[in-house]
Scaffold this active site. Structure first.
Site, PDB file in Angstrom:
ATOM      1  N   VAL A 178       1.089  -3.887   3.812  1.00 40.98           N
ATOM      2  CA  VAL A 178       1.003  -5.188   4.480  1.00 40.98           C
ATOM      3  C   VAL A 178       2.299  -6.010   4.432  1.00 40.98           C
ATOM      4  CG1 VAL A 178      -1.492  -5.553   4.395  1.00 40.98           C
ATOM      5  CG2 VAL A 178      -0.081  -6.186   2.429  1.00 40.98           C
TER       6      VAL A 178
ATOM      7  N   LYS B  34       0.531   3.564  -2.946  1.00 40.95           N
ATOM      8  CA  LYS B  34      -0.626   4.452  -3.144  1.00 40.95           C
ATOM      9  C   LYS B  34      -0.254   5.932  -2.979  1.00 40.95           C
ATOM     10  CE  LYS B  34      -3.680   0.751  -1.563  1.00 40.95           C
ATOM     11  NZ  LYS B  34      -4.387   0.206  -0.406  1.00 40.95           N
TER      12      LYS B  34
ATOM     13  N   TYR C  54      -2.565  -2.698 -10.909  1.00 36.57           N
ATOM     14  CA  TYR C  54      -2.502  -2.451  -9.455  1.00 36.57           C
ATOM     15  C   TYR C  54      -1.586  -3.455  -8.748  1.00 36.57           C
ATOM     16  CZ  TYR C  54      -4.193  -2.346  -4.623  1.00 36.57           C
ATOM     17  OH  TYR C  54      -4.264  -2.291  -3.253  1.00 36.57           O
TER      18      TYR C  54
ATOM     19  N   SER D 265       0.796  -1.233   0.000  1.00 36.99           N
ATOM     20  CA  SER D 265       0.000   0.000   0.000  1.00 36.99           C
ATOM     21  C   SER D 265       0.831   1.287   0.000  1.00 36.99           C
ATOM     22  CB  SER D 265      -0.944   0.025   1.193  1.00 36.99           C
ATOM     23  OG  SER D 265      -2.136  -0.617   0.846  1.00 36.99           O
TER      24      SER D 265
ATOM     25  N   TYR E  77      -4.327   2.949   7.963  1.00 37.49           N
ATOM     26  CA  TYR E  77      -5.596   2.214   8.012  1.00 37.49           C
ATOM     27  C   TYR E  77      -6.495   2.806   9.113  1.00 37.49           C
ATOM     28  CZ  TYR E  77      -2.609  -1.078   5.476  1.00 37.49           C
ATOM     29  OH  TYR E  77      -1.722  -1.647   4.594  1.00 37.49           O
TER      30      TYR E  77
HETATM   31  N1  GLU Z   1      -1.652  -5.438  -2.334  1.00 39.01           N
HETATM   32  C1  GLU Z   1      -2.406  -5.271  -1.161  1.00 39.01           C
HETATM   33  C2  GLU Z   1      -3.893  -5.328  -1.434  1.00 39.01           C
HETATM   34  O1  GLU Z   1      -4.386  -4.627  -2.236  1.00 39.01           O
HETATM   35  C3  GLU Z   1      -2.004  -4.000  -0.519  1.00 39.01           C
HETATM   36  C4  GLU Z   1      -2.631  -3.906   0.795  1.00 39.01           C
HETATM   37  C5  GLU Z   1      -1.860  -3.081   1.788  1.00 39.01           C
HETATM   38  O2  GLU Z   1      -0.639  -3.048   1.805  1.00 39.01           O
HETATM   39  O3  GLU Z   1      -2.547  -2.451   2.587  1.00 39.01           O
HETATM   40  O4  GLU Z   1      -4.611  -6.072  -0.846  1.00 39.01           O
END
Ligand code: GLU
Length: 305
Positions: A261, A68, A192, A65, A243
């Site tokens: 994650v 992003k 993605y 994530s 989060y």
């Molecule tokens: N590739 C993960 C997903 O989309 C990223 C999630 C994350 O790092 O929060 O589920």
């Protein structure tokens, strides 16, 4: 400027290590479940005063994530703030980052660009004719910000995520069904998943974080990135980067940061400093336990107000 010595940073890592046992590595992808829960590495980039590291600085991990942040900045650069924020919100998420129930506000748009629904909408906005084109533009951007042309995509992790991406697939179908995205679902997901699988080390994250700390326009790959976009991204990192624990993090730590994650964490500290952390033991919210504690200690040492 407060520069931390290598021994001091090593001490912080030692202080934090006993906490790692209370977390667990992510296990939704085989590649992530192989991480060692007691790994912890950190780098702080002080710009002209150099980079200080502690722990295993050459360990490589995927951005997940954290990417992003980069995709949002690129979308802002290419589409402008109004276009972007007509299509995603800037509110805190109440549910988990990939939940189907809680990702839209009453107005219908994804709550923010860091929950998966918002991130998929952002990927749809990026320039490029196909998924690989879009991935290439994000990869070039990350390489430029981290000043490391060797950064690449871990295709094994990306393919694995694509196969297991049913929740993201459901989100993408929903988004397409409501005309939030125009890319086909599989193309959107493949772009993605590859972006999430960009592979870095803590120094890459610290250097990229330092670039994002600038208060003036910055030149990246020959193009000027707007200072107001950098500021907006930092504010969103602080308010929504962790989060559902974001509010607590903002009060306790105060360093704009984004985690993933994989245990990746990138922090942005004013006056030209960036922090990169890798700590794959995660807490119940999916945040790096070592990362959160290190950020808290660094916040004091670096005098973040
Ligand atoms: N590739 C993960 C997903 O989309 C990223 C999630 C994350 O790092 O929060 O589920």
């Amino acid at each position: 400027m407060t520069v931390i010595a290598a021994d001091q940073l090593k001490d912080l890592v030692e202080q934090v290590k006993p906490w790692l046992g209370s977390g667990a590595v992510s296990n939704y992808l085989p590649e992530l479940s192989q991480a060692r829960p007691d790994d912890l590495a950190v780098a702080v980039d002080f710009g002209e005063d150099g980079v200080v590291t502690a722990g295993d600085r050459i360990a490589k991990f995927t951005l997940q994530s954290v990417v992003k942040v980069f995709t949002l900045l690129l979308a802002l650069h290419h589409r402008g703030k109004d276009y972007v924020f007509e299509r995603v919100g800037c509110d805190q998420a109440l549910g988990s980052y990939n939940s189907l129930e809680s990702f839209v506000r009453t107005s219908g748009v994804p709550v923010n660009p860091f929950v998966n629904a918002g991130a998929l909408v952002i990927v749809d906005m990026l320039p490029g004719h196909d998924p690989d084109d879009r991935v290439a533009s994000v990869l070039d951007f990350v390489r430029a910000l981290a000043n490391n042309p060797a950064i690449g995509v871990d295709l094994g992790t990306a393919r694995s995520e694509l196969m297991l991406a049913d929740q993201n697939r459901a989100l993408a179908y929903y988004l397409r069904g409501h005309n939030f995205v125009s890319t086909t679902v599989e193309e959107l997901l493949w772009a993605y998943c590859q972006m999430c699988a960009i592979e870095v080390d803590v120094v890459d994250l610290a250097t990229a974080g330092r670039m994002l700390s600038e208060s003036t326009d910055i030149c990246v790959m020959g193009e000027m990135l707007d200072a107001s976009h950098l500021r907006l991204v930092r504010r969103l990192m602080l308010s929504t980067g962790m989060y559902e624990a974001s509010g607590h993090y903002a009060c306790e730590v105060g360093i704009p940061a984004k985690c993933g994650v994989s245990g990746a964490m990138m922090g942005v500290v004013r006056h030209h400093k960036g922090i990169g952390i890798y700590g794959p033991a995660l807490d119940a919210s999916g945040n790096s336990i070592g990362g959160l504690r290190l950020m808290q200690l660094l916040s004091k040492l670096l005098d973040v107000d």
